[in-house]
Enzyme design. Sequence first.
Site, PDB file in Angstrom:
ATOM      1  CE  LYS A  37      -4.463   0.763   0.100  1.00 49.92           C
ATOM      2  NZ  LYS A  37      -5.590  -0.142  -0.175  1.00 49.92           N
TER       3      LYS A  37
ATOM      4  CG  ASP B  28      -7.373   3.113  -0.703  1.00 44.93           C
ATOM      5  OD1 ASP B  28      -7.685   1.915  -0.690  1.00 44.93           O
ATOM      6  OD2 ASP B  28      -7.596   3.860   0.270  1.00 44.93           O
TER       7      ASP B  28
HETATM    8  N1  GLU Z   1      -7.339   0.078  -2.843  1.00 53.26           N
HETATM    9  C1  GLU Z   1      -8.061  -1.097  -3.201  1.00 53.26           C
HETATM   10  C2  GLU Z   1      -8.074  -2.054  -2.023  1.00 53.26           C
HETATM   11  O1  GLU Z   1      -8.157  -1.615  -0.908  1.00 53.26           O
HETATM   12  C3  GLU Z   1      -7.621  -1.697  -4.516  1.00 53.26           C
HETATM   13  C4  GLU Z   1      -6.174  -2.084  -4.610  1.00 53.26           C
HETATM   14  C5  GLU Z   1      -5.768  -2.545  -6.009  1.00 53.26           C
HETATM   15  O2  GLU Z   1      -6.601  -2.624  -6.889  1.00 53.26           O
HETATM   16  O3  GLU Z   1      -4.585  -2.830  -6.150  1.00 53.26           O
HETATM   17  O4  GLU Z   1      -8.083  -3.257  -2.157  1.00 53.26           O
END
Ligand code: GLU
Length: 453
Positions: free
Chosen positions: A128, A168
């Site tokens: 992340k 996100d």
């Molecule tokens: N931010 C999204 C999550 O919390 C998607 C992450 C992504 O697609 O890599 O899973």
Amino acid sequence: MPIKHVIERLLHSTRQSTPGQAEFYQAVEEVLVSLEPLLASEPKYLHNNVLERLVIPERQIIFRVVWMDDSGKIQTNIGYRVQFNSAIGPYKGGLRFHPSVNLGIVKFLGFEQIFKNSLTGLAIGGAKGGSNFDPKGKSEGEIMRFCQAFMSELAKYVGETKDIPAGDIGVGGREIGYMYGEYKRLTGRFDGVLTGKGLNWGGSLARTEATGYGSVYFAENILNKQGDSLKGKICTVSGAGNVALYTIQKLYEMGATPVTCSDSKGMLYDKDGIDFNTLKTIKEIKRQELSEYLKHYPNARYIPVDAYEKGTNGVWSIPCFAAFPSATQNELNLRDIQTLHHNGCRLVNEGANMPSTPEAIAYMLANRILYGPAKAANAGGVATSQLEMSQNASMQKWSFSEVDTKLHAIMKSIFDLAYATSKEFNEEGNLMLGANIAGFRKVADSMIDQGAV
Ligand code: GLU
């Protein structure tokens, strides 16, 4: 040493070595405690020190982001990418741009992502990132310059088989576009380094809708198991971003009525159901305040945050059959769940990451409120990101229904796996326990296979 003590000691040393990361400890504690029955029956995880390894990210990158605002003033922000675990695949997870972002927040999200990605059954590790940049009130040019500055550093650490960021909170198609442009300018490569791309340049159909749709598919799986469904049910949704929006759209398709949504300033309650197209235009296209909705639907109610009952989230005071927290972490607390329960709510399905506090989760489990935990319920977004990666790698483009059919099947298989695992450990229906154990097992076994790394 008894397993409880091992867990307590690890939590203690985590707090000592990485101070001031409350959300991260919360995420770690929930997972470790639910692993107890597995650790008791499978000593290999403790023998191989998997837990100690798991709570330390493989790599954390913290960098300065410098950009110029419209008045010519130099602005600084902090950028993060936490590459948490690559046991089962390249690092994968979103980027969050929000003033609340700090290392603890990015670590909690990255930690959750490890298990979520594992549950999808696809080969993606956990990561992340993000920044404390606040996109609110910024001009188009400022957003672009910030995204370019952010990517000018991030580009050194990412790659289509190495680390693949996505969106996100605060990062949608627009921001992904600016970051992709900068990546291409710097590297000269046109590859699948980001997901959530535009449809003309490598994006996947149904990726935008995937987290919300997947969340509703997951809820429907939970209810079907009980011989019930969403059809004809009143639902409350929090948030007004990408997840909330497409949760609302899919709820209508399932025959339910979503009556609320919210943003940081207040909430909307429309007892006839929130109009999807109006909400989409206000939030996604015009980027306006939620209260704009009243101009189109004067019978709806807008309640500003300061009018909420103190210490609660206004959305959860509206009676419903199912609640879909789809805004942000810790937005549903003990008092909220007590109110929901009192008003007859039967299901809480988490579209956001870690939206329920530990006390709220304990209350749900004790009172047999059906509970779709975030790692499982909102995994449809990242799963579809992996489908985007697959299309990029094979230079193909699948139709909307092809992707949506795969998403549907993935959400069913996540539910089946979490359910079967809860049963295996004599906690039938406790999907939090089932999801945590099932997500962990695949990652931990892979870590053991790959030796002391
Ligand atoms: N931010 C999204 C999550 O919390 C998607 C992450 C992504 O697609 O890599 O899973």
